[in-house]
Design a protein around this motif. Structure first.
Motif, PDB file in Angstrom:
ATOM      1  N   SER A 281       0.854  -1.198   0.000  1.00 19.24           N
ATOM      2  CA  SER A 281       0.000   0.000   0.000  1.00 19.24           C
ATOM      3  C   SER A 281       0.886   1.244   0.000  1.00 19.24           C
ATOM      4  CB  SER A 281      -0.900   0.010   1.234  1.00 19.24           C
ATOM      5  OG  SER A 281      -1.790  -1.081   1.215  1.00 19.24           O
ATOM      6  N   LYS A 282       0.503   2.194  -0.817  1.00 19.01           N
ATOM      7  CA  LYS A 282       1.275   3.428  -0.947  1.00 19.01           C
ATOM      8  C   LYS A 282       0.319   4.622  -0.920  1.00 19.01           C
ATOM      9  CE  LYS A 282       4.614   0.966  -3.819  1.00 19.01           C
ATOM     10  NZ  LYS A 282       5.345   0.923  -5.111  1.00 19.01           N
ATOM     11  N   TYR A 283       0.777   5.702  -0.349  1.00 18.93           N
ATOM     12  CA  TYR A 283      -0.066   6.888  -0.187  1.00 18.93           C
ATOM     13  C   TYR A 283       0.742   8.114  -0.584  1.00 18.93           C
ATOM     14  CZ  TYR A 283      -2.084   3.309   2.768  1.00 18.93           C
ATOM     15  OH  TYR A 283      -2.585   2.111   3.234  1.00 18.93           O
ATOM     16  N   TYR A 284       0.075   9.061  -1.210  1.00 15.80           N
ATOM     17  CA  TYR A 284       0.766  10.243  -1.715  1.00 15.80           C
ATOM     18  C   TYR A 284      -0.028  11.504  -1.426  1.00 15.80           C
ATOM     19  CZ  TYR A 284       3.374   6.843  -4.504  1.00 15.80           C
ATOM     20  OH  TYR A 284       4.156   5.785  -4.914  1.00 15.80           O
ATOM     21  N   GLN A 285       0.709  12.589  -1.249  1.00 14.91           N
ATOM     22  CA  GLN A 285       0.084  13.907  -1.252  1.00 14.91           C
ATOM     23  C   GLN A 285      -0.413  14.175  -2.672  1.00 14.91           C
ATOM     24  OE1 GLN A 285       1.782  18.141  -1.757  1.00 14.91           O
ATOM     25  NE2 GLN A 285       2.462  17.514   0.269  1.00 14.91           N
ATOM     26  N   ASP A 286      -1.540  14.846  -2.782  1.00 17.64           N
ATOM     27  CA  ASP A 286      -2.142  15.056  -4.097  1.00 17.64           C
ATOM     28  C   ASP A 286      -1.185  15.730  -5.074  1.00 17.64           C
ATOM     29  OD1 ASP A 286      -5.556  15.706  -2.964  1.00 17.64           O
ATOM     30  OD2 ASP A 286      -4.469  13.845  -3.317  1.00 17.64           O
ATOM     31  N   SER A 287      -0.386  16.657  -4.604  1.00 20.51           N
ATOM     32  CA  SER A 287       0.459  17.432  -5.514  1.00 20.51           C
ATOM     33  C   SER A 287       1.594  16.628  -6.128  1.00 20.51           C
ATOM     34  CB  SER A 287       1.040  18.648  -4.789  1.00 20.51           C
ATOM     35  OG  SER A 287       1.984  18.252  -3.813  1.00 20.51           O
ATOM     36  N   VAL A 288       1.883  15.444  -5.592  1.00 21.28           N
ATOM     37  CA  VAL A 288       2.988  14.642  -6.130  1.00 21.28           C
ATOM     38  C   VAL A 288       2.500  13.378  -6.821  1.00 21.28           C
ATOM     39  CG1 VAL A 288       4.479  15.527  -4.298  1.00 21.28           C
ATOM     40  CG2 VAL A 288       3.479  13.240  -4.068  1.00 21.28           C
ATOM     41  N   LYS A 289       1.207  13.114  -6.772  1.00 21.40           N
ATOM     42  CA  LYS A 289       0.674  11.910  -7.415  1.00 21.40           C
ATOM     43  C   LYS A 289       0.977  11.931  -8.906  1.00 21.40           C
ATOM     44  CE  LYS A 289      -3.138  10.913  -4.245  1.00 21.40           C
ATOM     45  NZ  LYS A 289      -4.605  10.903  -4.058  1.00 21.40           N
ATOM     46  N   GLY A 290       1.437  10.796  -9.408  1.00 19.61           N
ATOM     47  CA  GLY A 290       1.788  10.693 -10.815  1.00 19.61           C
ATOM     48  C   GLY A 290       3.200  11.145 -11.124  1.00 19.61           C
ATOM     49  N   ARG A 291       3.856  11.807 -10.197  1.00 21.69           N
ATOM     50  CA  ARG A 291       5.239  12.264 -10.406  1.00 21.69           C
ATOM     51  C   ARG A 291       6.228  11.561  -9.485  1.00 21.69           C
ATOM     52  NH1 ARG A 291       6.650  17.338  -9.250  1.00 21.69           N
ATOM     53  NH2 ARG A 291       5.094  17.638  -7.613  1.00 21.69           N
ATOM     54  N   PHE A 292       5.823  11.283  -8.256  1.00 25.46           N
ATOM     55  CA  PHE A 292       6.685  10.639  -7.260  1.00 25.46           C
ATOM     56  C   PHE A 292       6.243   9.196  -7.047  1.00 25.46           C
ATOM     57  CE2 PHE A 292       7.955  14.664  -4.604  1.00 25.46           C
ATOM     58  CZ  PHE A 292       8.336  15.305  -5.779  1.00 25.46           C
ATOM     59  N   THR A 293       7.235   8.340  -6.769  1.00 25.20           N
ATOM     60  CA  THR A 293       6.947   6.947  -6.461  1.00 25.20           C
ATOM     61  C   THR A 293       7.749   6.517  -5.244  1.00 25.20           C
ATOM     62  OG1 THR A 293       6.541   6.435  -8.800  1.00 25.20           O
ATOM     63  CG2 THR A 293       6.952   4.582  -7.315  1.00 25.20           C
ATOM     64  N   ILE A 294       7.056   6.008  -4.250  1.00 28.83           N
ATOM     65  CA  ILE A 294       7.738   5.470  -3.075  1.00 28.83           C
ATOM     66  C   ILE A 294       7.846   3.959  -3.217  1.00 28.83           C
ATOM     67  CG2 ILE A 294       5.596   5.245  -1.726  1.00 28.83           C
ATOM     68  CD1 ILE A 294       7.245   6.074   0.749  1.00 28.83           C
ATOM     69  N   SER A 295       8.958   3.419  -2.767  1.00 28.35           N
ATOM     70  CA  SER A 295       9.159   1.969  -2.811  1.00 28.35           C
ATOM     71  C   SER A 295      10.095   1.588  -1.673  1.00 28.35           C
ATOM     72  CB  SER A 295       9.736   1.537  -4.156  1.00 28.35           C
ATOM     73  OG  SER A 295      11.006   2.123  -4.370  1.00 28.35           O
ATOM     74  N   ARG A 296      10.202   0.307  -1.431  1.00 29.12           N
ATOM     75  CA  ARG A 296      11.083  -0.165  -0.368  1.00 29.12           C
ATOM     76  C   ARG A 296      11.678  -1.505  -0.732  1.00 29.12           C
ATOM     77  NH1 ARG A 296       7.757  -0.217   4.905  1.00 29.12           N
ATOM     78  NH2 ARG A 296       9.634  -1.173   5.778  1.00 29.12           N
ATOM     79  N   ASP A 297      12.841  -1.762  -0.146  1.00 30.31           N
ATOM     80  CA  ASP A 297      13.524  -3.039  -0.281  1.00 30.31           C
ATOM     81  C   ASP A 297      13.825  -3.508   1.136  1.00 30.31           C
ATOM     82  OD1 ASP A 297      15.238  -5.187  -0.624  1.00 30.31           O
ATOM     83  OD2 ASP A 297      16.304  -4.264  -2.300  1.00 30.31           O
TER      84      ASP A 297
END
Length: 128
Positions: free
Chosen positions: A56-72
């Motif tokens: 599950s990932k959550y974003y501030q509206d202003s960065v949706k479609g531009r920023f991607t969070i991920s983890r290893d």
């Protein structure tokens, strides 16, 4: 618990950066992780968060479609890929980890109050 953030820098508008945050001191894979940012004269604000599993990932509206969070989880690392950067993205970016494993979900994770541990911050500057 220690969080070490890196990857910031100076980039032109439209460019990309990838922020990295490496954690130590506890079982990384048990906890959600978040990224926040703070611009001069402004309050620290939520950017993105990811559940312990990465499902599950959550974003501030202003960065949706531009920023991607991920983890290893094997590397105890969380990433923030930032594309199509804008001057208004200029800020110090902080990674953060909540105190409890139960701090999760779309209601909690955008809210700063549950985050106990913070990285030192990395400066992102986007020129126009």
């Amino acid at each position: 618990v220690q969080l070490q953030a890196s990857g910031g820098g100076l980039v032109q508008a439209g460019g990309s950066l990838r922020l990295t945050c490496t954690a130590s001191g506890r079982t990384f894979s048990s906890y959600a992780m978040g990224w926040f940012r703070q611009a001069p004269g402004k309050e620290r604000e939520f950017v993105a968060a990811i559940s312990w599993s990465g499902g599950s990932k959550y974003y501030q509206d202003s960065v949706k479609g531009r920023f991607t969070i991920s983890r290893d989880n094997a590397k105890n690392t969380v990433y923030l890929q930032m594309n199509s950067l804008k001057p208004e993205d200029t800020a110090v970016y902080y990674c953060a980890s909540p105190k409890d494993t139960t701090y999760s979900g779309s209601y909690d994770l955008p809210r700063i109050y549950g985050y106990e541990y913070w990285g030192q911050g990395t400066q992102v500057t986007v020129s126009s």
